[in-house]
Design a protein around this motif. Structure first.
Motif, PDB file in Angstrom:
ATOM      1  N   ARG A 197      -5.941   0.781   5.561  1.00 47.49           N
ATOM      2  CA  ARG A 197      -6.109   1.347   6.738  1.00 47.49           C
ATOM      3  C   ARG A 197      -7.019   2.874   6.536  1.00 47.49           C
ATOM      4  N   ALA A 198      -8.008   3.124   7.063  1.00 43.44           N
ATOM      5  CA  ALA A 198      -8.494   4.333   6.951  1.00 43.44           C
ATOM      6  C   ALA A 198      -9.385   4.424   5.604  1.00 43.44           C
ATOM      7  N   ALA A 199      -9.462   3.146   4.938  1.00 39.30           N
ATOM      8  CA  ALA A 199     -10.059   3.309   3.480  1.00 39.30           C
ATOM      9  C   ALA A 199     -11.585   3.936   3.435  1.00 39.30           C
ATOM     10  N   ALA A 200     -12.321   3.588   4.658  1.00 42.10           N
ATOM     11  CA  ALA A 200     -13.697   3.813   4.813  1.00 42.10           C
ATOM     12  C   ALA A 200     -14.059   5.295   4.961  1.00 42.10           C
ATOM     13  N   LEU A 201     -12.794   5.962   5.343  1.00 48.62           N
ATOM     14  CA  LEU A 201     -13.211   7.622   5.771  1.00 48.62           C
ATOM     15  C   LEU A 201     -12.916   8.332   4.364  1.00 48.62           C
ATOM     16  N   PRO A 202     -13.781   9.211   4.209  1.00 49.32           N
ATOM     17  CA  PRO A 202     -13.591   9.922   2.805  1.00 49.32           C
ATOM     18  C   PRO A 202     -12.469  10.618   2.704  1.00 49.32           C
ATOM     19  N   VAL A 203     -11.900  11.058   1.409  1.00 51.98           N
ATOM     20  CA  VAL A 203     -10.933  11.608   1.239  1.00 51.98           C
ATOM     21  C   VAL A 203     -11.471  13.006   0.303  1.00 51.98           C
ATOM     22  N   ILE A 204     -11.102  14.093   0.800  1.00 55.00           N
ATOM     23  CA  ILE A 204     -11.580  15.314   0.069  1.00 55.00           C
ATOM     24  C   ILE A 204     -11.239  15.364  -1.499  1.00 55.00           C
ATOM     25  N   ASP A 205      -9.772  15.379  -1.630  1.00 57.48           N
ATOM     26  CA  ASP A 205      -9.274  15.440  -2.926  1.00 57.48           C
ATOM     27  C   ASP A 205      -9.220  13.966  -3.553  1.00 57.48           C
ATOM     28  N   PRO A 206     -10.035  13.682  -4.484  1.00 52.79           N
ATOM     29  CA  PRO A 206      -9.917  12.521  -5.115  1.00 52.79           C
ATOM     30  C   PRO A 206      -8.741  11.857  -5.838  1.00 52.79           C
ATOM     31  N   SER A 207      -7.962  12.975  -6.251  1.00 53.02           N
ATOM     32  CA  SER A 207      -6.599  12.596  -6.852  1.00 53.02           C
ATOM     33  C   SER A 207      -5.706  11.857  -5.685  1.00 53.02           C
ATOM     34  N   LEU A 208      -6.017  12.009  -4.542  1.00 53.12           N
ATOM     35  CA  LEU A 208      -4.986  11.375  -3.654  1.00 53.12           C
ATOM     36  C   LEU A 208      -5.598   9.849  -3.375  1.00 53.12           C
ATOM     37  N   THR A 209      -5.486   9.296  -4.586  1.00 54.32           N
ATOM     38  CA  THR A 209      -5.871   7.663  -4.262  1.00 54.32           C
ATOM     39  C   THR A 209      -4.997   6.927  -3.527  1.00 54.32           C
ATOM     40  N   ALA A 210      -5.501   6.237  -2.631  1.00 49.50           N
ATOM     41  CA  ALA A 210      -4.598   5.342  -1.617  1.00 49.50           C
ATOM     42  C   ALA A 210      -3.991   4.195  -2.235  1.00 49.50           C
ATOM     43  N   ALA A 211      -4.463   3.489  -3.443  1.00 49.54           N
ATOM     44  CA  ALA A 211      -3.890   2.393  -3.931  1.00 49.54           C
ATOM     45  C   ALA A 211      -4.500   2.032  -5.546  1.00 49.54           C
ATOM     46  N   GLN A 212      -3.766   1.418  -6.133  1.00 45.49           N
ATOM     47  CA  GLN A 212      -4.242   1.234  -7.525  1.00 45.49           C
ATOM     48  C   GLN A 212      -3.770  -0.031  -8.101  1.00 45.49           C
ATOM     49  N   PRO A 213      -4.476  -0.702  -9.138  1.00 45.58           N
ATOM     50  CA  PRO A 213      -3.920  -1.887  -9.798  1.00 45.58           C
ATOM     51  C   PRO A 213      -2.387  -1.488 -10.439  1.00 45.58           C
ATOM     52  N   GLY A 214      -1.525  -2.409 -10.198  1.00 46.04           N
ATOM     53  CA  GLY A 214      -0.101  -2.161 -10.496  1.00 46.04           C
ATOM     54  C   GLY A 214       0.711  -1.900  -9.259  1.00 46.04           C
ATOM     55  N   ASP A 215       0.143  -1.338  -8.090  1.00 47.26           N
ATOM     56  CA  ASP A 215       0.960  -0.914  -7.070  1.00 47.26           C
ATOM     57  C   ASP A 215       1.539  -2.453  -6.351  1.00 47.26           C
ATOM     58  N   MET A 216       2.681  -2.078  -5.575  1.00 46.28           N
ATOM     59  CA  MET A 216       3.240  -3.180  -4.828  1.00 46.28           C
ATOM     60  C   MET A 216       3.387  -2.753  -3.316  1.00 46.28           C
ATOM     61  N   PHE A 217       3.124  -3.857  -2.586  1.00 44.12           N
ATOM     62  CA  PHE A 217       3.137  -3.918  -1.143  1.00 44.12           C
ATOM     63  C   PHE A 217       4.458  -4.855  -0.725  1.00 44.12           C
ATOM     64  N   ARG A 218       5.070  -4.243   0.327  1.00 48.74           N
ATOM     65  CA  ARG A 218       6.103  -5.160   1.226  1.00 48.74           C
ATOM     66  C   ARG A 218       5.112  -5.689   2.283  1.00 48.74           C
ATOM     67  N   GLY A 219       5.630  -6.766   2.745  1.00 48.82           N
ATOM     68  CA  GLY A 219       4.993  -7.338   4.086  1.00 48.82           C
ATOM     69  C   GLY A 219       5.883  -7.631   5.235  1.00 48.82           C
ATOM     70  N   VAL A 220       5.142  -7.463   6.470  1.00 48.92           N
ATOM     71  CA  VAL A 220       6.035  -7.584   7.698  1.00 48.92           C
ATOM     72  C   VAL A 220       5.011  -8.299   8.703  1.00 48.92           C
ATOM     73  N   ILE A 221       5.278  -8.913   9.733  1.00 46.33           N
ATOM     74  CA  ILE A 221       4.649  -9.604  10.651  1.00 46.33           C
ATOM     75  C   ILE A 221       5.024  -9.069  11.874  1.00 46.33           C
ATOM     76  N   ARG A 222       3.901  -8.252  12.493  1.00 49.23           N
ATOM     77  CA  ARG A 222       4.265  -7.896  13.932  1.00 49.23           C
ATOM     78  C   ARG A 222       3.780  -8.595  15.143  1.00 49.23           C
ATOM     79  N   PHE A 223       4.530  -8.674  15.959  1.00 48.27           N
ATOM     80  CA  PHE A 223       4.171  -9.435  17.219  1.00 48.27           C
ATOM     81  C   PHE A 223       3.988  -8.262  18.358  1.00 48.27           C
TER      82      PHE A 223
END
Length: 499
Positions: A197-223
């Motif tokens: 989400r919002a990954a195409a919008l620039p982040v001013i501080d490059p240290s605030l990375t959204a995700a990187q290799p090794g990260d883990m996501f949990r899933g959910v199905i929304r109706f």
């Protein structure tokens, strides 16, 4: 609740501009275009997060109302200057009814305790921040409650260096607690593609990375309903998505799941497949095994003791034995360098479950599996039967060899005595009856376990029928009877060596 933040009008205008842009993209959906899917992704990637930060402060002399107001203002200002347009953020004082629970423990605060207007509103996230003063230091605890997928990230704690830096440290806690949200776009076998989400919008501080290799996501199905409001959620238990590669807004992930088919290959209509980044909190989770309720005993759920728990890191085949469940069916699962551990539950060598787990994410997780004790007992019975059967087959072969030798030698009286010994050995019908009797005492209320038990006994019955064929003894008895009548032996019979 009073909202605090600089450039509020600017953010409202920016939010309106993004809404206008989204409306243009949405209108383009009505036009037949091969870029439909690409346009949909662009709306998701160009839509900022709507975030409400709720701040609660402990009622202590060191934490004055003026200090708390300044902290809220700094959080809003730093969000503008460090994050930029991908956050549409406002900061408010937490409702008075919510503040005691926030100050007691954000880690134990359930979703249901959040204000109803927040749960029913249009915000994507609520980040709760609690400020306290202990042992001469200011402490800030923050936690992300994602309102779209109703998952919360582990709490983050920061110690402030001084009163002057409390606002900056509070923002750092909020930024560290923030958990990026992604759509699950494509699933093929054990590989999944996510879009942030919002990954195409620039982040001013490059240290605030959204995700990187090794990260883990949990899933959910929304109706969703026809207005896009939440109708139902289905969390994907025992399922994690490990980031392998980051390419702009696209994440290539490996799927780790204890479920057979947790995700479909594509989104359908009003159904969203979402995933929230979850950082490992460290610590230990207690795993508890309980028996699956059955039709005969719907309230059953006794703890399963003595079950072996093995583990290996996600993405590694190296497995180790962690231990066996205690009398309460429990075993502590400590954290390691790998954020997710794959647990293998075995009983008597039989694999029963494969469970990815992030230690420390929950204090206790309960696993309901089939009670395997009856199958293990049946396996013991079958093993005993098979051991007796092996000895019986060996004794029978020796006696039959000796009987044939005596017949060839003309020692018919000795052959008759040996034949009496052979008749006293267990016959095929006797062993089949014994198998049936043992099988009746090994009944399980669980249908799946009963099928395994039945297979054990049926396999044993097939072995008995093959190796204890009564026709061989009947033929040997006919040979002895013919010899006693003085009839010649069949010319094609071979003489067996015997004692």
């Amino acid at each position: 609740m009073k909202a605090v933040g600089t450039s509020a009008l600017k953010r409202r205008r920016a939010s309106g501009a993004f809404a206008w842009l989204a409306a243009i993209y949405a209108a383009s959906f009505c036009l037949p275009s091969p870029l439909y899917a690409q346009t949909t992704q662009s709306v998701w990637e160009l839509t900022p997060y709507r975030i409400c930060v709720l701040v609660a402060a402990a009622p202590k002399p060191e934490i004055t109302p003026r200090l708390v107001e300044r902290v809220r203002a700094v959080i809003a200002e730093r969000a503008d200057t460090a994050v930029g347009g991908c956050w549409d953020l406002r900061v408010e004082a937490a409702p008075a009814a919510l503040q005691p629970a926030m100050l007691a423990s954000l880690g134990k605060l359930p979703f249901e305790q959040l204000p109803q207007e927040l749960l029913d509103g249009d915000d994507d996230k609520a980040i709760l921040a609690a400020i306290d003063y202990r042992n001469g230091s200011f402490l800030v605890e923050a936690r992300d409650f994602d309102l779209r997928c109703r998952l919360h990230a582990p709490p983050v704690r920061r110690a402030a260096r001084s009163r002057a830096t409390l606002g900056d440290d509070a923002f750092r806690a909020v930024a560290a607690a923030f958990a990026p949200l992604a759509q699950i776009e494509k699933v093929e076998d054990k590989q999944a593609t996510l879009r942030l989400r919002a990954a195409a919008l620039p982040v001013i501080d490059p240290s605030l990375t959204a995700a990187q290799p090794g990260d883990m996501f949990r899933g959910v199905i929304r109706f969703n309903d026809r207005d896009g409001k939440l109708r139902k959620l289905m969390p994907l238990d025992w399922t994690f998505l490990g980031v392998e590669q980051v390419s702009g807004p696209e994440l290539t992930c490996t799927l780790y799941s204890g479920l057979r088919s947790p995700l479909s290959g594509r989104r359908r209509g009003r159904i969203e497949q979402l995933a929230l980044l979850t950082r490992p909190p460290g610590g230990t989770t207690r795993l508890q095994l309980t028996a699956r309720p059955t039709a005969d005993d719907a309230d059953s759920g006794r703890p399963l003791a003595g079950y072996a728990i093995y583990a290996h890191p996600a993405g590694s085949p190296t497995t180790e034995l962690l231990g066996r469940t205690d009398g309460f069916g429990e075993l502590p699962i400590p954290a390691t360098n790998s954020p997710v551990r794959i647990l293998l539950v075995k009983h008597g060598g039989e694999p029963l479950a494969r469970l990815p787990i992030m230690p420390g994410l929950e204090p206790l997780v309960q696993v309901i599996i089939a009670d395997d004790d009856q199958r293990l007992a049946a396996e013991g019975m079958v093993t005993g039967l098979q051991e007796n059967f092996v000895e019986l087959v060996a004794n029978r072969a020796v006696l039959m060899s000796r009987i044939r030798a005596r017949i060839r030698e003309g020692k018919l009286d000795e052959a008759k005595l040996l034949m009496e010994e052979l008749r006293k050995l267990g016959r095929q019908d006797d062993l089949s009856l014994m198998i049936d009797l043992r099988k009746r005492t090994a009944a399980s209320p669980d249908a799946r376990m009963q099928r395994k038990i039945d297979r054990l006994f049926e396999d044993t019955r097939e072995i008995v029928n093959h190796f204890l064929n009564q026709s061989e003894i009947n033929r040997l008895e006919s040979e002895l009877a013919a010899a006693l009548r003085g009839e010649p032996l069949p010319p094609d019979e071979k003489v067996e060596s015997g004692g």
